[in-house]
Write a protein that holds these residues in place. Structure first.
Motif, PDB file in Angstrom:
ATOM      1  N   ALA A 195       0.842  -1.191   0.000  1.00 51.33           N
ATOM      2  CA  ALA A 195       0.000   0.000   0.000  1.00 51.33           C
ATOM      3  C   ALA A 195       0.876   1.240   0.000  1.00 51.33           C
ATOM      4  N   GLY A 196       0.485   2.228  -0.802  1.00 50.10           N
ATOM      5  CA  GLY A 196       1.222   3.478  -0.857  1.00 50.10           C
ATOM      6  C   GLY A 196       2.284   3.552  -1.924  1.00 50.10           C
ATOM      7  N   GLN A 197       2.557   2.435  -2.600  1.00 49.21           N
ATOM      8  CA  GLN A 197       3.612   2.436  -3.613  1.00 49.21           C
ATOM      9  C   GLN A 197       3.004   2.493  -5.013  1.00 49.21           C
ATOM     10  N   VAL A 198       3.558   3.359  -5.851  1.00 48.80           N
ATOM     11  CA  VAL A 198       3.026   3.545  -7.207  1.00 48.80           C
ATOM     12  C   VAL A 198       3.335   2.339  -8.075  1.00 48.80           C
ATOM     13  N   GLY A 199       2.317   1.874  -8.781  1.00 50.53           N
ATOM     14  CA  GLY A 199       2.464   0.787  -9.742  1.00 50.53           C
ATOM     15  C   GLY A 199       1.280   0.764 -10.670  1.00 50.53           C
ATOM     16  N   VAL A 200       1.176  -0.271 -11.463  1.00 48.11           N
ATOM     17  CA  VAL A 200       0.031  -0.432 -12.364  1.00 48.11           C
ATOM     18  C   VAL A 200      -1.159  -0.892 -11.547  1.00 48.11           C
ATOM     19  N   LEU A 201      -2.276  -0.182 -11.671  1.00 49.98           N
ATOM     20  CA  LEU A 201      -3.482  -0.508 -10.909  1.00 49.98           C
ATOM     21  C   LEU A 201      -4.161  -1.740 -11.501  1.00 49.98           C
ATOM     22  N   ALA A 202      -4.515  -2.687 -10.627  1.00 52.28           N
ATOM     23  CA  ALA A 202      -5.240  -3.893 -11.037  1.00 52.28           C
ATOM     24  C   ALA A 202      -6.511  -4.015 -10.201  1.00 52.28           C
TER      25      ALA A 202
END
Length: 627
Positions: free
Chosen positions: A409-416
């Motif tokens: 949680a809180g870390q930027v990545g590709v949303l799934a």
């Protein structure tokens, strides 16, 4: 807690209590037809629809109760059944919004599969969508509703293998009298006239089940033509229920609808969601929010119908903020915004002008419609909202070999996203059993790759951080960059082309293109821009500028690197907007953690206010630095 279909959902803390009961235990209707039957049984005499003929006729709507809507859907579905439509057959719908289109869309889902198509697409695109859908019946705007659409439908019908073209009439037109010109080998008729003799008390065919396909919605993708995303009845009913339990659709809500019915928001938020509570929906005319008379009369319309809830894209709210507040709009509690990023200045301008808070949401066609929604009384700034009940969200890092690594949680990545609203796939072909479906790389173990960059906080609120996918969103309208790129690559002098979205103060984004050309060629940027404008399938996709480069940016493995081009487009837009502010010493675009950031350098000690006010008008990430 409320009853099973109406749990308490007033704030972020209610989510856990809602999900403590399995969705399968809540007793949702199985199909959109069962949902309509339930509404007609519980609230037969309540007005379901008030459809305006146009912006000038905002006080002369055509109205129907829930019971009348069900009877009309039966009649229309029975027409489709008599014409041979069965469970796995698509019915194409090509028309601007009107009273009959709501009925026809629900009827198509009852008799077969609804396949709404944007009539503003090029003939080639519409023909391809008709082919992919396999539709043999085309429901189209009649000559009194949209003559140009009717002519296009007639021209396309023969080549597309259409067996019947059924005309829709303008709202409030009255009994149909004019005959329609014949089309060789194709049955032609007014849908309302054909329906008049059909049974109204039941559907004569076999009704659908929850697992059956309900609709095929076209959506932008990574290929040159729109994809057809399939929705099951269970997809649509579950998402409509999730929308209905939010505070947006409370029991005495009156919803204003103006988005086109080929868009999932129009169907889910302003047709199916309200049916769960027997609500009254006011529909704009064929031009929707593009109707200047509608916008001029909008606040009076809100007062006249006591509208409580509306949904629109940021550009609409920007325009409405500029119209004098000449009516009592105290009934308006929720103004929902989505489809494209919301600039801070648009939010602040609308809220200052009206006193109405904008509520952000997030969704995509592949997850049926809405996946997250904000709470007006529990604002979490710079978030598009908390995930809706029973939809799970996470962010992942996609490795070079395509593997997914879950991020904290809180870390930027590709949303799934996973859950009951995730679609079963895109139409990839057709067999005797119906459309063949393929996730085309978007689905993995029940999770949908949204293509958006985001981070998720511990409460399930989604914070967007840019787009991993290439889609250009112009005023809520999705544009596939491949459409522009393919057109430019067809120019004899162009050797490579990439299109991206450039931030725009009015439309959110506009398409721009970057190309390389053959060494012996010397086309001007304006010549290339004109070429693209003449050849793109819709004018919304015409690039505002074409920039000729010596080379396009690439990754270390030689793939085109669009974030660098988006950064350059952002730099150009911001520099242009700030060109009259002398204290700005430089503007650059940067790619940081996959997201584009505008970095503006100011002279030390300069007044930052005008720069901040200008940047807040864009839907971008920006940072100030001092020289």
């Amino acid at each position: 807690m409320g009853d099973l279909l109406s749990p308490t959902y007033d704030g972020p803390g209610d989510l856990a209590a809602i999900e403590a009961i399995p969705l399968t235990d809540r007793g949702l209707p199985g199909t959109t037809y069962e949902l309509l039957v339930r509404a007609a049984g519980l609230w037969p005499d309540r007005v379901a629809l008030s459809v305006l003929p146009d912006g000038e006729g905002w006080e002369q709507p055509a109205e129907r109760t829930h019971a009348q809507l069900l009877m009309d859907v039966h009649r229309y579905a029975n027409v489709l059944h008599t014409l041979g439509v069965r469970r796995t057959d698509a019915v194409a719908l090509l028309a601007p919004n009107c009273d009959e289109l709501v009925t026809a869309t629900l009827a198509a889902q009852l008799a077969g599969i609804a396949a709404p198509i944007n009539s503003g697409l090029s003939e080639d695109h519409i023909a391809e969508l008709l082919r992919r859908s396999g539709a043999r019946i085309l429901v189209a705007a009649g000559p009194d509703l949209a003559p140009e659409v009717w002519e296009r439908a007639r021209e396309l019908a023969a080549d597309a293998g259409i067996e019947a073209v059924l005309a829709l009439s303008a709202t409030g037109a009255g009994p149909v009298e004019a005959e329609l010109c014949a089309i060789d080998g194709i049955r032609v008729g007014h849908l309302s006239a054909l329906a008049a003799g059909q049974p109204h008390d039941a559907f004569v065919g076999e009704p659908p089940s929850a697992a059956d396909l309900a609709a095929l919605f076209h959506t932008g993708g990574t290929t040159g033509l729109p994809k057809l995303a399939a929705h099951t009845h269970a997809n649509e009913v579950s998402d409509a229920w999730m929308i209905s339990v939010t505070g947006m659709l409370h029991d005495d809500a009156v919803i204003f609808a103006a988005l086109p019915l080929f868009h999932v928001n129009a169907l889910l938020v302003t047709v199916l969601g309200p049916l769960f509570r027997g609500l009254h929906v006011i529909w704009a005319g064929p031009q929707g929010y593009r109707d200047h008379a509608l916008l001029s009369n909008f606040w009076k319309l809100v007062e006249r119908y006591r509208v409580t809830t509306m949904s629109a894209v940021p550009t609409v709210y920007s325009v409405l903020a500029g119209h004098p507040l000449d009516a009592d709009i105290s009934s308006l509690r929720f103004a929902v915004v989505g489809a494209s990023p919301l600039p801070l200045a648009v939010r602040d301008g609308f809220e200052a002008a009206t006193g109405i808070q904008l509520v952000e949401g997030y969704g995509l066609t592949e997850a049926t419609c809405v996946s997250a929604l904000s709470f007006p009384h529990h604002p979490r700034r710079e978030s598009v909202g908390q995930r809706l009940p029973y939809q799970q969200v996470k962010t992942v890092k996609v490795t070079d070999d395509g593997e997914w690594v879950d991020l904290p949680a809180g870390q930027v990545g590709v949303l799934a996203i996973s859950g009951p609203t995730v679609f079963p796939g895109y139409v990839s072909g057709r067999s005797p059993d119906g459309p063949g479906l393929d996730g085309l790389g978007k689905l993995r173990d029940g999770w949908l790759d949204t293509g958006d960059l985001a981070w998720v906080d511990p409460d399930g609120f989604i914070h967007l951080a840019g787009r991993a996918k290439d889609l250009i969103i112009r005023g809520g309208h999705n544009i596939d960059p491949a459409v522009i790129e393919n057109v430019l690559l067809a120019h004899p002098a162009v050797t490579a082309a990439q299109a991206v979205g450039r931030p725009d103060l009015h439309a959110g984004e506009v398409p721009v293109a970057f190309v390389t050309v053959a060494s012996e060629a010397n086309p001007t940027p304006e010549e290339l821009r004109a070429w693209a404008a003449d050849h793109v399938p819709e004018q919304a996709a015409a690039p505002k500028t074409v920039t000729v480069l010596d080379a396009l940016p690439v990754t270390r493995v030689g793939k085109h690197f669009k974030p660098a081009l988006r950064a350059e487009a952002t730099r150009e837009a911001v520099a242009d907007a700030l060109r009259d502010i002398a204290s700005v010493t430089s503007v650059r675009g940067a790619v940081e953690d996959g997201a584009v950031v505008a970095v503006v350098t100011l002279a030390r000690g300069a007044d930052q206010t005008p720069v901040r006010e200008t940047l807040d008008r864009f839907a971008i990430t920006w940072r100030l630095e001092l020289s």
